[in-house]
Write a protein that holds these residues in place. Structure first.
Motif, PDB file in Angstrom:
ATOM      1  N   GLN C 367     -17.744 -13.973 -17.341  1.00  0.00           N
ATOM      2  CA  GLN C 367     -16.676 -12.915 -17.765  1.00  0.00           C
ATOM      3  C   GLN C 367     -17.444 -11.646 -18.384  1.00  0.00           C
ATOM      4  O   GLN C 367     -17.152 -10.541 -18.537  1.00  0.00           O
ATOM      5  CB  GLN C 367     -15.944 -13.272 -18.855  1.00  0.00           C
ATOM      6  N   ASN C 368     -18.969 -12.013 -18.477  1.00  0.00           N
ATOM      7  CA  ASN C 368     -19.879 -10.711 -18.838  1.00  0.00           C
ATOM      8  C   ASN C 368     -19.965  -9.726 -17.414  1.00  0.00           C
ATOM      9  O   ASN C 368     -20.594 -10.199 -16.490  1.00  0.00           O
ATOM     10  CB  ASN C 368     -21.099 -11.150 -19.091  1.00  0.00           C
ATOM     11  N   ILE C 369     -19.658  -8.475 -17.636  1.00  0.00           N
ATOM     12  CA  ILE C 369     -19.866  -7.433 -16.273  1.00  0.00           C
ATOM     13  C   ILE C 369     -21.476  -7.393 -16.099  1.00  0.00           C
ATOM     14  O   ILE C 369     -21.406  -7.043 -14.878  1.00  0.00           O
ATOM     15  CB  ILE C 369     -18.992  -6.265 -16.581  1.00  0.00           C
ATOM     16  N   PHE C 370     -21.923  -7.513 -17.080  1.00  0.00           N
ATOM     17  CA  PHE C 370     -23.475  -7.261 -16.787  1.00  0.00           C
ATOM     18  C   PHE C 370     -24.135  -8.295 -15.960  1.00  0.00           C
ATOM     19  O   PHE C 370     -25.235  -8.449 -15.581  1.00  0.00           O
ATOM     20  CB  PHE C 370     -24.223  -7.024 -18.066  1.00  0.00           C
ATOM     21  N   LYS C 371     -23.323  -9.342 -15.988  1.00  0.00           N
ATOM     22  CA  LYS C 371     -23.641 -10.690 -14.960  1.00  0.00           C
ATOM     23  C   LYS C 371     -23.000 -10.652 -13.604  1.00  0.00           C
ATOM     24  O   LYS C 371     -23.100 -11.411 -12.765  1.00  0.00           O
ATOM     25  CB  LYS C 371     -23.789 -11.777 -15.493  1.00  0.00           C
ATOM     26  N   MET C 372     -22.293  -9.580 -13.216  1.00  0.00           N
ATOM     27  CA  MET C 372     -21.776  -9.359 -12.089  1.00  0.00           C
ATOM     28  C   MET C 372     -22.161  -8.525 -11.337  1.00  0.00           C
ATOM     29  O   MET C 372     -23.469  -8.196 -11.562  1.00  0.00           O
ATOM     30  CB  MET C 372     -20.247  -9.150 -12.372  1.00  0.00           C
ATOM     31  N   GLY C 373     -21.521  -7.674 -10.499  1.00  0.00           N
ATOM     32  CA  GLY C 373     -21.934  -6.810  -9.387  1.00  0.00           C
ATOM     33  C   GLY C 373     -22.228  -7.193  -8.089  1.00  0.00           C
ATOM     34  O   GLY C 373     -22.484  -8.437  -7.702  1.00  0.00           O
ATOM     35  N   GLY C 374     -21.938  -6.395  -7.244  1.00  0.00           N
ATOM     36  CA  GLY C 374     -22.117  -6.456  -5.876  1.00  0.00           C
ATOM     37  C   GLY C 374     -20.786  -7.362  -5.288  1.00  0.00           C
ATOM     38  O   GLY C 374     -20.810  -7.803  -4.145  1.00  0.00           O
ATOM     39  N   LEU C 375     -19.673  -7.228  -5.995  1.00  0.00           N
ATOM     40  CA  LEU C 375     -18.454  -7.976  -5.689  1.00  0.00           C
ATOM     41  C   LEU C 375     -17.836  -7.253  -4.546  1.00  0.00           C
ATOM     42  O   LEU C 375     -16.971  -7.686  -4.088  1.00  0.00           O
ATOM     43  CB  LEU C 375     -17.936  -8.215  -6.639  1.00  0.00           C
ATOM     44  N   ALA C 376     -18.344  -5.871  -4.363  1.00  0.00           N
ATOM     45  CA  ALA C 376     -17.507  -5.227  -3.496  1.00  0.00           C
ATOM     46  C   ALA C 376     -17.552  -5.606  -2.170  1.00  0.00           C
ATOM     47  O   ALA C 376     -16.638  -5.855  -1.343  1.00  0.00           O
ATOM     48  CB  ALA C 376     -17.758  -3.578  -3.381  1.00  0.00           C
ATOM     49  N   GLY C 377     -18.709  -6.452  -1.707  1.00  0.00           N
ATOM     50  CA  GLY C 377     -18.974  -6.755  -0.459  1.00  0.00           C
ATOM     51  C   GLY C 377     -18.606  -8.250  -0.434  1.00  0.00           C
ATOM     52  O   GLY C 377     -17.863  -8.742   0.502  1.00  0.00           O
ATOM     53  N   ARG C 378     -18.527  -8.922  -1.499  1.00  0.00           N
ATOM     54  CA  ARG C 378     -18.147 -10.362  -1.357  1.00  0.00           C
ATOM     55  C   ARG C 378     -16.711 -10.739  -1.543  1.00  0.00           C
ATOM     56  O   ARG C 378     -16.122 -11.732  -0.968  1.00  0.00           O
ATOM     57  CB  ARG C 378     -19.054 -11.302  -2.440  1.00  0.00           C
ATOM     58  N   MET C 379     -15.990  -9.986  -2.531  1.00  0.00           N
ATOM     59  CA  MET C 379     -14.487 -10.226  -2.650  1.00  0.00           C
ATOM     60  C   MET C 379     -13.912  -8.885  -2.059  1.00  0.00           C
ATOM     61  O   MET C 379     -13.387  -8.109  -3.064  1.00  0.00           O
ATOM     62  CB  MET C 379     -14.221 -10.537  -4.126  1.00  0.00           C
ATOM     63  N   LYS C 380     -13.584  -8.654  -0.903  1.00  0.00           N
ATOM     64  CA  LYS C 380     -13.178  -7.419  -0.293  1.00  0.00           C
ATOM     65  C   LYS C 380     -11.925  -7.177  -0.804  1.00  0.00           C
ATOM     66  O   LYS C 380     -11.387  -6.025  -1.329  1.00  0.00           O
ATOM     67  CB  LYS C 380     -13.323  -7.446   1.099  1.00  0.00           C
ATOM     68  N   PHE C 381     -10.706  -8.272  -0.635  1.00  0.00           N
ATOM     69  CA  PHE C 381      -9.336  -7.868  -1.290  1.00  0.00           C
ATOM     70  C   PHE C 381      -9.324  -7.703  -2.500  1.00  0.00           C
ATOM     71  O   PHE C 381      -8.462  -6.588  -2.907  1.00  0.00           O
ATOM     72  CB  PHE C 381      -8.631  -9.317  -0.729  1.00  0.00           C
ATOM     73  N   THR C 382     -10.053  -8.352  -3.433  1.00  0.00           N
ATOM     74  CA  THR C 382      -9.984  -8.055  -4.938  1.00  0.00           C
ATOM     75  C   THR C 382     -10.437  -6.780  -5.309  1.00  0.00           C
ATOM     76  O   THR C 382      -9.782  -5.838  -6.189  1.00  0.00           O
ATOM     77  CB  THR C 382     -10.608  -9.166  -5.622  1.00  0.00           C
ATOM     78  N   PHE C 383     -11.496  -6.294  -4.425  1.00  0.00           N
ATOM     79  CA  PHE C 383     -12.187  -4.904  -4.792  1.00  0.00           C
ATOM     80  C   PHE C 383     -11.259  -3.878  -4.235  1.00  0.00           C
ATOM     81  O   PHE C 383     -10.911  -2.988  -5.266  1.00  0.00           O
ATOM     82  CB  PHE C 383     -13.388  -4.966  -3.729  1.00  0.00           C
ATOM     83  N   VAL C 384     -10.366  -4.271  -3.346  1.00  0.00           N
ATOM     84  CA  VAL C 384      -9.576  -3.021  -2.997  1.00  0.00           C
ATOM     85  C   VAL C 384      -8.320  -3.083  -3.845  1.00  0.00           C
ATOM     86  O   VAL C 384      -8.185  -1.818  -4.377  1.00  0.00           O
ATOM     87  CB  VAL C 384      -8.871  -3.302  -1.374  1.00  0.00           C
TER      88      VAL C 384
END
Lengths: 102, 167, 639
Positions: C367-384
């Motif tokens: 749940q820590n956003i500083f440990k996430m990142g780059g999800l735009a490419g990996r989870m496209k539908f969620t990103f949109v």
């Protein structure tokens, strides 16, 4: 001179009653206590008859009937109890009737 | 004369009453009770209640005291094994006696009956009056007393059974 | 089936579902989930049918009577209730479906779905209630189901504490609420909403300032306004779908709904207080959202801030405007603006929360956003879909949030310029921190092993996102709403002419300024990939704000914790000492003196009485003689 007025009869009745009560208090033999009880009852009948005589009514006299009967019944049952107690404890001294102590 | 009868019977009764209380022996005490009753019967006669006097002698002296004597004889109590009375008990009984004397004195000296009423008609002299009262006004007590006697009989029988129920 | 019967069905079906699950399906998670979803579907369909075809009605039944007081339970189904019920139904259904996938591996699924059903029942009860007592009953039930659901993972240490905190804080607000209800009953003689409206319309002057303010206390507690907002960030300990449903879209909105219901009791002084509480809350929460590193906490503070907007909108009250004939009319615009924003907020906030749920699920519960990142490419539908939600909340023109926020800004501009300035500032802050969240979570490179291997959830996680994204786009166009809701939407203020231009320019300015600042501050966060092979890097990325202005960052953190510190101090020092004093008094005074004393007295009396039983006849006779002596003294006249 002490005349036979109502006062005198009542005084005699009170005296008898007091003697009977004293006897109940100081004697330790249950049977004698019983007799003193009877004495008290008789004293009360005397008072009743005296009142009835001096008031000119019958109520006191008739009541003596009932007192007599009740006294007789009481004596019968009381003595039966004493006999039953004697059978158990072999004594009729009031000092020994203390099973209810504490 | 009437006064003398009263005095005689009154003193006789009182002396015998004292005798009941003071007698060591139970049989003697029963005899004193009997004499006491005789005295009271005399007083009743003086009060014109003849039937009652006779009934007293018949029922009380005849039946009740006789019953007492039966039981005294039956139980055969020895008066010797009573423990000595404690000082407290002696003092208490003296106190009680004093109280009773005081009560009596206050009664006789300060009794409210300042002027004793005159003796009314001697209604108690006739048997008819008793019968009339008993069977009209006091009928219920008569019946109840009958029941009391019945229950007394039953009670005595139950109490004197020899098995576990009686003792 | 009549409307009343349909409403009853909608109300009671979740309760039946919860009861059935609690009794029989505790162990069978799959069956419980299915039953709960069926109930939620029926509720959503029923709500739509009632709204579109059912007509408006009121029905009541007396429950019990105590002397002259009657408590009745009933429905008041007007346009306001219709709108709220549809929101609850649709968002509830989306969350239920999402939970099918999200909670699939949870061993206590049965309990979870039972809790969701209980919540649906309680929330529908609040929506349909026709008098304040009934609303209060369901208010408490909603608080209970919130506790139940926050406490879902009670084996850990944090959720029970958070649940307790939520419940107790709500209770503090509810105390004021109850006082308000009692006062309303005492002064007005009734708590029935329609009766109160009739009293207001008939011209009875409603002068009391205390009643609306006390009732507002309930909204302060339930909708997490200052000073009772401390429970909402902690409530994120519950599962994410619960956060989406309860702590974003519906339960916290119940406070706003209640305010709209009691609108007839409002007086200008109370409205001013309400407005400033809302404004302060909005600003405070926006400031706190800057320093959060947990994705759900950011959204929680964002919720508090948006609720502040709604409360402020309600407090801004009415607007005088020129209607078509050019006459000045007073429109009860507060209700309209608040409810409009509530509707759009429900759509995009639920979308954001469920999106974050998808992210958390994909990153294996990181749940820590500083440990996430780059999800735009990996989870496209969620990103949109998440992007749609972010765009909606920051007010991109054309999306739902733009229209509702404009309405509120217009209301503020027309009534109170100071509030307008603060709300505009808060909107800028909203844009900044939401974009911060968006950038750090989705853009850049993966900063942990989990983020590097993130993947989408299944259909059950994606479908609700799609539905809510669609709603977030179209919910702003009031023309698209069916006529059923015209009663409320009519009240939404619409700016015209120069004012309209002012507001529009202000909104655009807010958006551009926010976006620019966000890019400047956070644009390059997390561009570099993480380093360590074990998947975690303790401080691989820090908050850029913390890096550049540590003083400001620490100041904001202190601001966030200030309330908790004050409450903690109060509880530890004052309340605890008072409790210990009372305990001492109770142990010594009550238990010791009174209870044991009474027992002791009785015991001693018993001992004394026991000493009389010597067993010797003569002793008893002496007592008898004593009694005779006393009687004689009475007779003689000495006593």
């Amino acid at each position: 001179m002490i005349t036979a007025t109502l006062n005198a009869y009542l005084a005699i009745s009170a005296l008898l009653f007091a003697i009977g009560f004293l006897g109940v208090l100081v004697r330790r033999d249950t049977l004698i206590i019983f007799m003193c009880l009877e004495l008290m009852l008789v004293a009360s009948t005397l008072a009743l008859v005296a009142f009835s005589r001096f008031n000119g009514t019958m109520d006191g006299n008739v009541f003596v009937f009932f007192i007599l009967t009740v006294a007789a019944a009481e004596v019968a049952v009381g003595l039966a109890i004493i006999v039953a107690f004697f059978r158990k404890r072999q004594t009729v001294q009031v000092d020994h009737i203390d099973a209810l102590k504490n | 004369m009437a006064n003398f009868v009263f005095l005689f019977f009154a003193s006789f009764t009182v002396i015998c009453a004292a005798g009941i209380v003071l007698n060591r022996n139970a049989v003697n005490a029963a005899m004193c009770l009997l004499l006491c009753l005789v005295g009271v019967a005399g007083l009743f006669v003086r009060l014109d209640a003849f039937l009652l006097a006779f009934l007293l002698l018949l029922v009380y002296a005849g039946a009740v005291v006789a019953l007492f004597l039966f039981i005294v004889m039956l139980l055969d109590t020895k008066g010797g094994t009573t423990p000595a009375r404690s000082a407290v008990a002696k003092a208490a009984s003296l106190g009680a006696g004093a109280l009773l004397v005081a009560g009596l004195a206050s009664f006789t000296l300060k009794g409210r009956l300042a002027a004793p009423p005159p003796a009314g008609p001697a209604v108690g002299a006739s048997l008819k009056a008793y019968a009339y009262e008993l069977f009209t006004l006091y009928l219920l007590p008569v019946e109840v007393v009958g029941f009391i006697l019945l229950i007394t009989m039953i009670g005595v029988i139950v109490l004197s059974r020899k098995e576990a129920g009686g003792a | 089936m009549t409307s009343v019967q349909l409403a009853l069905l909608v109300l009671l079906l979740p309760l039946a579902s919860a009861g059935f699950i609690a009794l029989f399906l505790r162990r069978r998670g799959g069956a419980a989930a299915a039953l709960s979803v069926v109930a939620a579907t029926t509720v959503a369909v029923g709500a739509l049918v009632l709204a579109l075809q059912g007509g408006r009605f009121e029905a009541a039944r007396e429950w019990f009577r105590l002397g002259s007081f009657t408590l009745s339970l009933g429905f008041k189904y007007d346009d306001l209730a219709a709108l709220m019920l549809v929101i609850v139904g649709i968002v509830g259904l989306c969350v239920h479906v999402f939970s099918l996938g999200y909670m699939h591996d949870d061993p206590a699924r049965g309990r979870y779905f039972a809790g969701l059903s209980v919540f649906m029942f309680s929330m529908i009860g609040i929506v349909l209630a026709d008098n304040l007592f009934m609303m209060f009953i369901f208010w408490e039930l909603v608080g209970f189901s919130s506790w139940l659901l926050i406490n879902h993972w009670y084996e850990q240490s944090a959720p029970p504490e958070a649940a307790k905190k939520a419940f107790i804080t709500n209770r503090v607000g509810d105390f004021g609420f109850l006082l308000g209800i009692l006062m309303c009953y005492w002064l007005r003689g009734t708590v029935n909403l329609s009766a109160l409206a009739a009293q207001g319309a008939a011209g009875h002057a409603i002068f009391s300032r205390a009643i609306p303010l006390l009732l507002f206390c309930g909204a302060v507690g339930k909708s997490a306004q200052l000073p009772l907002q401390v429970w909402l960030p902690d409530a994120m300990e519950g599962p994410t779908p619960v956060s989406a449903l309860i702590h974003a879209a519906t339960m916290v909105a119940a406070g706003i709904y209640m305010l709209c219901r009691i609108q007839v009791l409002m007086v200008p002084a109370a409205l001013t207080v309400i407005m400033w509480v809302g404004v302060a809350t909005a600003l405070y929460a926006a400031l706190c959202a800057f320093v959060q590193s947990d994705i759900k906490k950011v959204l929680a503070y964002s919720t508090i801030s948006q609720l502040g907007y709604m409360v402020a909108a309600f407090g801004l009250g009415s607007v005088r405007e020129l209607n078509a004939q050019g006459e000045v009319v007073v429109v009860a615009a507060g209700v309209g603006a608040a409810m409009f924003h509530l509707t759009t907020h429900a759509c995009f906030k639920a979308l954001l929360f469920l999106g974050s749920g998808s992210v958390i699920h994909g990153c294996h519960h990181e749940q820590n956003i500083f440990k996430m990142g780059g999800l735009a490419g990996r989870m496209k539908f969620t990103f949109v879909t998440f992007t749609v939600g972010v765009a909606a909340i920051i007010g991109l023109p054309g999306l739902a949030g733009f229209f509702s926020k404009d309405a509120i800004l217009y209301l503020a501009y027309a009534n109170n310029r100071a509030a307008f300035a603060v709300l505009a500032l808060t909107a800028v802050l909203t844009a900044i921190y939401m974009l911060r969240l968006w950038i750090i979570t989705f853009l850049g490179a993966s900063r942990s092993e989990a983020a590097a291997h993130a993947h989408e959830g299944g259909f059950t996680l994606a479908a609700p996102l799609a539905v809510l994204a669609a709603l977030a786009v179209v919910a702003g166009y009031r023309g698209l709403y069916p006529d059923a809701f015209a009663g409320i939407l009519r009240l939404v203020p619409e700016s015209r002419g120069t004012v309209h231009a002012v507001i529009f320019v202000t909104s655009l300015g807010i958006l551009l300024a926010g976006a620019a600042l966000a890019w400047v501050l956070y644009g390059r966060t997390g561009r570099s990939a993480f380093v360590s092979a074990d998947g975690t890097s303790a401080d691989a990325v820090r908050d850029p704000l913390q890096a550049r202005c540590p003083a400001l960052f620490d100041g904001l953190v202190a601001l966030q914790h200030s309330f908790d510190r004050v409450y903690g101090y109060y509880i530890a020092k004052i309340q605890q000492r008072a409790a210990m004093l009372l305990n001492f008094l109770e142990v010594i005074g009550l238990a010791g003196l009174v209870v044991r004393g009474a027992a002791g007295l009785v015991g001693m009396a018993g001992l004394g009485a026991r000493a009389l039983h010597v067993g010797r006849l003569s002793a008893y006779l002496y007592w008898f003689l004593g009694g005779v002596v006393i009687l004689w003294l009475f007779a003689v006249g000495v006593l």
